[in-house]
Design a protein around this motif. Structure first.
Motif, PDB file in Angstrom:
ATOM      1  N   PRO A 249      64.565  46.563 -45.120  1.00  0.00           N
ATOM      2  CA  PRO A 249      62.769  46.428 -44.587  1.00  0.00           C
ATOM      3  C   PRO A 249      62.046  46.900 -46.450  1.00  0.00           C
ATOM      4  O   PRO A 249      61.348  45.940 -46.635  1.00  0.00           O
ATOM      5  CB  PRO A 249      62.121  47.626 -44.083  1.00  0.00           C
ATOM      6  CG  PRO A 249      63.580  47.508 -43.211  1.00  0.00           C
ATOM      7  CD  PRO A 249      64.903  47.319 -44.124  1.00  0.00           C
ATOM      8  N   LEU A 250      62.296  47.891 -47.846  1.00  0.00           N
ATOM      9  CA  LEU A 250      62.289  47.752 -48.563  1.00  0.00           C
ATOM     10  C   LEU A 250      62.329  46.536 -49.728  1.00  0.00           C
ATOM     11  O   LEU A 250      61.375  46.546 -50.064  1.00  0.00           O
ATOM     12  CB  LEU A 250      62.936  48.993 -49.153  1.00  0.00           C
ATOM     13  CG  LEU A 250      61.722  49.309 -50.118  1.00  0.00           C
ATOM     14  CD1 LEU A 250      60.556  49.907 -50.432  1.00  0.00           C
ATOM     15  CD2 LEU A 250      63.338  50.801 -50.595  1.00  0.00           C
ATOM     16  N   GLY A 251      63.743  45.972 -49.270  1.00  0.00           N
ATOM     17  CA  GLY A 251      63.895  44.945 -50.169  1.00  0.00           C
ATOM     18  C   GLY A 251      62.617  43.701 -50.188  1.00  0.00           C
ATOM     19  O   GLY A 251      62.621  43.187 -50.281  1.00  0.00           O
ATOM     20  N   ALA A 252      62.521  43.014 -48.166  1.00  0.00           N
ATOM     21  CA  ALA A 252      61.576  42.460 -48.048  1.00  0.00           C
ATOM     22  C   ALA A 252      60.700  42.720 -48.515  1.00  0.00           C
ATOM     23  O   ALA A 252      59.893  41.427 -49.100  1.00  0.00           O
ATOM     24  CB  ALA A 252      61.581  42.220 -46.681  1.00  0.00           C
ATOM     25  N   LEU A 253      60.468  44.008 -49.448  1.00  0.00           N
ATOM     26  CA  LEU A 253      58.845  44.496 -49.447  1.00  0.00           C
ATOM     27  C   LEU A 253      59.192  44.219 -51.321  1.00  0.00           C
ATOM     28  O   LEU A 253      58.037  43.215 -52.246  1.00  0.00           O
ATOM     29  CB  LEU A 253      58.338  45.598 -49.269  1.00  0.00           C
ATOM     30  CG  LEU A 253      57.704  46.038 -48.269  1.00  0.00           C
ATOM     31  CD1 LEU A 253      57.259  47.017 -47.721  1.00  0.00           C
ATOM     32  CD2 LEU A 253      57.015  44.775 -47.910  1.00  0.00           C
ATOM     33  N   VAL A 254      59.931  44.337 -51.782  1.00  0.00           N
ATOM     34  CA  VAL A 254      59.780  44.936 -53.288  1.00  0.00           C
ATOM     35  C   VAL A 254      61.465  43.843 -53.995  1.00  0.00           C
ATOM     36  O   VAL A 254      61.735  43.704 -55.382  1.00  0.00           O
ATOM     37  CB  VAL A 254      60.056  46.218 -53.993  1.00  0.00           C
ATOM     38  CG1 VAL A 254      58.347  46.863 -53.422  1.00  0.00           C
ATOM     39  CG2 VAL A 254      61.094  46.433 -53.437  1.00  0.00           C
ATOM     40  N   GLY A 255      61.540  43.333 -53.042  1.00  0.00           N
ATOM     41  CA  GLY A 255      63.253  42.552 -53.486  1.00  0.00           C
ATOM     42  C   GLY A 255      63.991  43.936 -54.147  1.00  0.00           C
ATOM     43  O   GLY A 255      64.193  44.395 -53.191  1.00  0.00           O
ATOM     44  N   THR A 256      64.595  42.999 -55.065  1.00  0.00           N
ATOM     45  CA  THR A 256      65.810  44.055 -55.740  1.00  0.00           C
ATOM     46  C   THR A 256      64.476  45.498 -57.035  1.00  0.00           C
ATOM     47  O   THR A 256      65.234  45.394 -57.986  1.00  0.00           O
ATOM     48  CB  THR A 256      66.769  43.375 -57.401  1.00  0.00           C
ATOM     49  OG1 THR A 256      65.777  42.410 -58.338  1.00  0.00           O
ATOM     50  CG2 THR A 256      67.389  42.529 -55.671  1.00  0.00           C
TER      51      THR A 256
END
Length: 136
Positions: free
Chosen positions: A22-29
């Motif tokens: 979920p965090l990756g969906a918002l900020v990527g890498t």
């Protein structure tokens, strides 16, 4: 007291945040310890400051680490930053992180501050967590 758990704790926090879908969906890498030079994404996460105090007890040396994780964005409003901050909190609150040295006894959210920065051009949310680390 032992400060030896600081690096392992930071690495485990970074790994946990980087692995979260979920965090990756918002900020990527875009999760940084040191923010790279040059152009930055519209939203990113930065591992920030830390204060440490002795928390040794009868079981051995230990320390209480209070550290900050920040979400910075140039997107208008706070909505996207709050979504990312919420995802960070979900990952870290009571997390059972494995450290390369020592043992994480507890990890909890303490507080957050949302504010405008860069003369209102950007938003920043600072989340503060407290981690009790026992040195092995």
């Amino acid at each position: 007291m032992s400060y030896a758990g600081s690096g392992p704790l930071q690495a485990a926090v970074f790994d946990a945040l980087s692995a979260d879908g979920p965090l990756g969906a918002l900020v990527g890498t875009a999760i940084y310890d040191a923010v790279p030079s040059g152009s930055l994404p519209d939203i990113y996460v930065r591992l920030g400051s830390e204060t440490v105090r002795d928390a040794s007890d009868g079981t051995g040396p230990g320390a209480l680490h209070r550290f900050t994780v920040s979400v910075i964005t140039v997107q208008p409003g706070f909505a996207s930053a709050k979504q990312a901050a919420s995802a960070i909190s979900d990952v870290l609150q009571d997390a059972d992180l494995v450290l390369s040295r020592g043992r994480l006894v507890s990890l909890r959210f303490e507080r957050a501050q949302a504010r405008r920065i860069d003369n209102g051009a950007a938003r920043q949310i600072d989340l503060r967590f407290a981690a009790r680390v026992q040195d092995a």
